[in-house]
Design a protein around this motif. Structure first.
Motif, mmCIF file in Angstrom:
data_model
loop_
_atom_site.group_PDB
_atom_site.id
_atom_site.type_symbol
_atom_site.label_atom_id
_atom_site.label_comp_id
_atom_site.label_asym_id
_atom_site.label_seq_id
_atom_site.Cartn_x
_atom_site.Cartn_y
_atom_site.Cartn_z
ATOM 1 N N PRO A 214 0.835 -1.209 0.000
ATOM 2 C CA PRO A 214 0.000 0.000 0.000
ATOM 3 C C PRO A 214 0.873 1.265 0.000
ATOM 4 C CG PRO A 214 -0.628 -1.519 1.780
ATOM 5 C CD PRO A 214 0.716 -1.952 1.271
ATOM 6 N N VAL A 215 0.531 2.192 -0.879
ATOM 7 C CA VAL A 215 1.235 3.482 -0.948
ATOM 8 C C VAL A 215 0.163 4.562 -0.883
ATOM 9 C CG1 VAL A 215 2.877 4.905 -2.225
ATOM 10 C CG2 VAL A 215 2.962 2.404 -2.449
ATOM 11 N N CYS A 216 0.174 5.334 0.194
ATOM 12 C CA CYS A 216 -0.957 6.216 0.473
ATOM 13 C C CYS A 216 -0.520 7.615 0.865
ATOM 14 C CB CYS A 216 -1.808 5.630 1.606
ATOM 15 S SG CYS A 216 -2.665 4.116 1.126
ATOM 16 N N THR A 217 -1.511 8.500 0.881
ATOM 17 C CA THR A 217 -1.380 9.800 1.528
ATOM 18 C C THR A 217 -2.646 9.992 2.368
ATOM 19 O OG1 THR A 217 -2.580 11.180 -0.070
ATOM 20 C CG2 THR A 217 -0.261 10.695 -0.569
ATOM 21 N N GLY A 218 -2.664 11.110 3.104
ATOM 22 C CA GLY A 218 -3.864 11.422 3.865
ATOM 23 C C GLY A 218 -4.829 12.315 3.120
ATOM 24 N N GLY A 219 -4.508 12.652 1.880
ATOM 25 C CA GLY A 219 -5.426 13.449 1.082
ATOM 26 C C GLY A 219 -5.055 14.915 0.972
ATOM 27 N N LEU A 220 -4.066 15.370 1.727
ATOM 28 C CA LEU A 220 -3.646 16.773 1.645
ATOM 29 C C LEU A 220 -2.387 16.929 0.799
ATOM 30 C CD1 LEU A 220 -4.013 17.862 5.411
ATOM 31 C CD2 LEU A 220 -5.671 18.180 3.547
ATOM 32 N N SER A 221 -1.520 15.962 0.866
ATOM 33 C CA SER A 221 -0.221 16.075 0.199
ATOM 34 C C SER A 221 -0.381 16.052 -1.309
ATOM 35 C CB SER A 221 0.661 14.890 0.623
ATOM 36 O OG SER A 221 1.847 14.838 -0.141
ATOM 37 N N PRO A 222 0.473 16.823 -2.010
ATOM 38 C CA PRO A 222 0.533 16.587 -3.458
ATOM 39 C C PRO A 222 0.921 15.130 -3.685
ATOM 40 C CG PRO A 222 2.419 17.871 -2.701
ATOM 41 C CD PRO A 222 1.460 17.794 -1.555
ATOM 42 N N LEU A 223 0.508 14.600 -4.812
ATOM 43 C CA LEU A 223 0.661 13.158 -5.020
ATOM 44 C C LEU A 223 2.002 12.772 -5.625
ATOM 45 C CD1 LEU A 223 -2.919 12.233 -6.278
ATOM 46 C CD2 LEU A 223 -1.932 11.937 -3.984
ATOM 47 N N ARG A 224 2.933 13.712 -5.709
ATOM 48 C CA ARG A 224 4.156 13.401 -6.447
ATOM 49 C C ARG A 224 5.015 12.349 -5.751
ATOM 50 N NH1 ARG A 224 8.459 16.024 -4.192
ATOM 51 N NH2 ARG A 224 8.082 17.977 -3.080
ATOM 52 N N VAL A 225 5.043 12.323 -4.431
ATOM 53 C CA VAL A 225 5.844 11.307 -3.739
ATOM 54 C C VAL A 225 5.226 9.931 -3.968
ATOM 55 C CG1 VAL A 225 6.818 10.568 -1.542
ATOM 56 C CG2 VAL A 225 6.493 13.013 -2.003
ATOM 57 N N ARG A 226 3.922 9.866 -3.771
ATOM 58 C CA ARG A 226 3.226 8.607 -4.006
ATOM 59 C C ARG A 226 3.405 8.153 -5.446
ATOM 60 N NH1 ARG A 226 -3.302 8.071 -3.835
ATOM 61 N NH2 ARG A 226 -3.020 8.337 -6.092
ATOM 62 N N ALA A 227 3.277 9.097 -6.383
ATOM 63 C CA ALA A 227 3.384 8.738 -7.802
ATOM 64 C C ALA A 227 4.777 8.208 -8.135
ATOM 65 C CB ALA A 227 3.057 9.949 -8.669
ATOM 66 N N MET A 228 5.787 8.814 -7.544
ATOM 67 C CA MET A 228 7.148 8.362 -7.835
ATOM 68 C C MET A 228 7.384 6.959 -7.272
ATOM 69 S SD MET A 228 10.595 10.561 -7.209
ATOM 70 C CE MET A 228 12.199 9.941 -7.763
ATOM 71 N N LEU A 229 6.871 6.722 -6.093
ATOM 72 C CA LEU A 229 6.989 5.383 -5.497
ATOM 73 C C LEU A 229 6.256 4.351 -6.348
ATOM 74 C CD1 LEU A 229 6.432 6.471 -1.805
ATOM 75 C CD2 LEU A 229 8.448 5.195 -2.596
ATOM 76 N N VAL A 230 5.075 4.700 -6.786
ATOM 77 C CA VAL A 230 4.268 3.760 -7.580
ATOM 78 C C VAL A 230 4.924 3.490 -8.926
ATOM 79 C CG1 VAL A 230 2.064 3.528 -8.804
ATOM 80 C CG2 VAL A 230 2.103 4.338 -6.429
ATOM 81 N N ARG A 231 5.416 4.538 -9.553
ATOM 82 C CA ARG A 231 6.063 4.366 -10.857
ATOM 83 C C ARG A 231 7.290 3.462 -10.722
ATOM 84 N NH1 ARG A 231 6.313 9.374 -12.060
ATOM 85 N NH2 ARG A 231 8.462 9.774 -11.437
ATOM 86 N N GLY A 232 8.090 3.742 -9.685
ATOM 87 C CA GLY A 232 9.286 2.927 -9.493
ATOM 88 C C GLY A 232 8.948 1.483 -9.191
ATOM 89 N N ALA A 233 7.904 1.275 -8.388
ATOM 90 C CA ALA A 233 7.492 -0.098 -8.068
ATOM 91 C C ALA A 233 7.101 -0.846 -9.328
ATOM 92 C CB ALA A 233 6.328 -0.073 -7.077
#
Ligand SMILES: [Zn+2]
Length: 348
Positions: free
Chosen positions: A262-281
């Motif tokens: 699972p790669v998540c945020t709480g809904g406030l953060s821009p999604l770029r960290v999550r997106a980078m993790l997901v892309r790399g995965a």
């Protein structure tokens, strides 16, 4: 695609290991004490890595910040044979925390014992280590009364670190609710954190990484103000300059159950960290799920303060916050998946 060097390092690593970490497992975890006995640099901390210059000379006494404007281990220092994530070492940490130390509520003697040991682990890898003490109130933690007291964040920075420069922060909470030995919640996150710190000390990362074992993440009552005390204290004490330097924060919390990360945020953060993790995965064939409604870990403290964040972990499991949260619930393969995703992100 965006980081041929990082991908290449992984390909070399995978080739060396003859397959997705499976071939990397060794028999060295049997009875192994995951922590060095002394704070000095320890050969046992990097038995599989070709020592790099900074791994072999981690001591801070000769540090000259003026002469060393770029403290982060650089790619040109990377050893020919890169270090690799060791699931057996991660499991040894989990067995120690959940099996030997046991429940470690954030203001307890057991927590302090765990914090001392984690600090020694970081020191042994060559990091500068400091502790950040903060108060916690009395309350009720998952049905158990807990007293007022103090807890601690253990913060490891690479030699010569300057907080105003661009850097990453990876954190995992070290405490548990009073009734749980906390193998999955959250010895798993601490175990991956320590392995990533070992890899970073050996091979280097794209930006300096601050590693934090947070105290007192678990609730002491209901509501947003009565949990995540360690990360809240950390965020509140960051200077404006330090905030500008922080490029991304990732919380590792419950990372050893399931087969999907699972790669998540709480809904406030821009999604770029999550997106980078997901892309790399995706590029290293690790399955992930995503969400934007997870406010139940230390990333939330940073997210509320406007920092870009992600949380890895949170797959439900039967032993959650109970005496059944023992090492057997943790799947070493899942630790390996999380370790690979994080290492890819830290080096990409
Ligand atoms: Zn947790």
């Amino acid at each position: 695609m965006s980081n041929p060097g990082g991908v290449r390092r992984w390909l070399v690593s995978l080739a060396v290991c003859a397959g997705v970490l499976t071939g990397c497992e060794t028999s060295t975890d049997a009875g192994e004490d995951p922590a060095p006995a002394t704070p000095s640099a320890t050969p046992s901390a990097t038995p599989s890595a070709t020592p790099s210059p900074q791994a072999s000379s981690p001591g801070p006494p000769t540090r000259d910040e003026t002469a060393s404007p770029s403290p982060v281990p650089r790619a040109d220092r990377a050893p020919a044979v890169p270090a690799r994530f060791r699931r057996d070492r991660a499991m040894a940490t989990i067995r120690w925390l959940a099996g030997e130390v046991g429940p470690r509520e954030g203001s307890s003697a057991a927590f302090r014992r765990a914090a001392r040991r984690v600090a020694r682990r970081f020191s042994g890898l060559g990091y500068d280590v400091r502790r950040q003490s903060f108060a916690v109130p009395e309350g009720n933690s998952w049905g158990v009364p807990v007293p007022a007291g103090r807890s601690t964040n253990v913060i490891a920075t690479p030699e010569g670190f300057r907080s105003g420069r661009p850097h990453l922060l990876v954190g995992a909470h070290l405490d548990t609710v009073p009734q749980a030995p906390g193998a999955e919640d959250n010895a798993s996150g601490v175990a991956v954190l320590l392995e990533l710190a070992r890899l970073a000390a050996s091979d280097g990362t794209r930006l300096p990484v601050v590693f934090v074992a947070f105290g007192a993440e678990e609730p002491r009552g209901d509501g947003d103000a009565l949990h995540h005390f360690g990360s809240t204290a950390y965020v509140n004490r960051m200077s404006p300059r330090e905030r500008r330097g922080l490029q991304a924060m990732v919380s590792l919390d419950r990372v050893g159950v399931g087969t999907v990360v699972p790669v998540c945020t709480g809904g406030l953060s821009p999604l770029r960290v999550r997106a980078m993790l997901v892309r790399g995965a995706g590029e290293i064939d690790v399955p992930v799920s995503t969400c934007s409604d997870n406010a139940s870990s230390d990333h939330w403290s940073f997210e509320k303060a406007g920092e870009p964040v992600a949380r890895i972990g949170s797959t439900p499991y039967a032993g959650y916050h109970s005496a059944q949260d023992v090492p057997a619930v943790v799947n070493p393969a899942q630790l390996g998946r999380v370790g690979r995703v994080m290492w890819d992100w830290m080096t990409r």
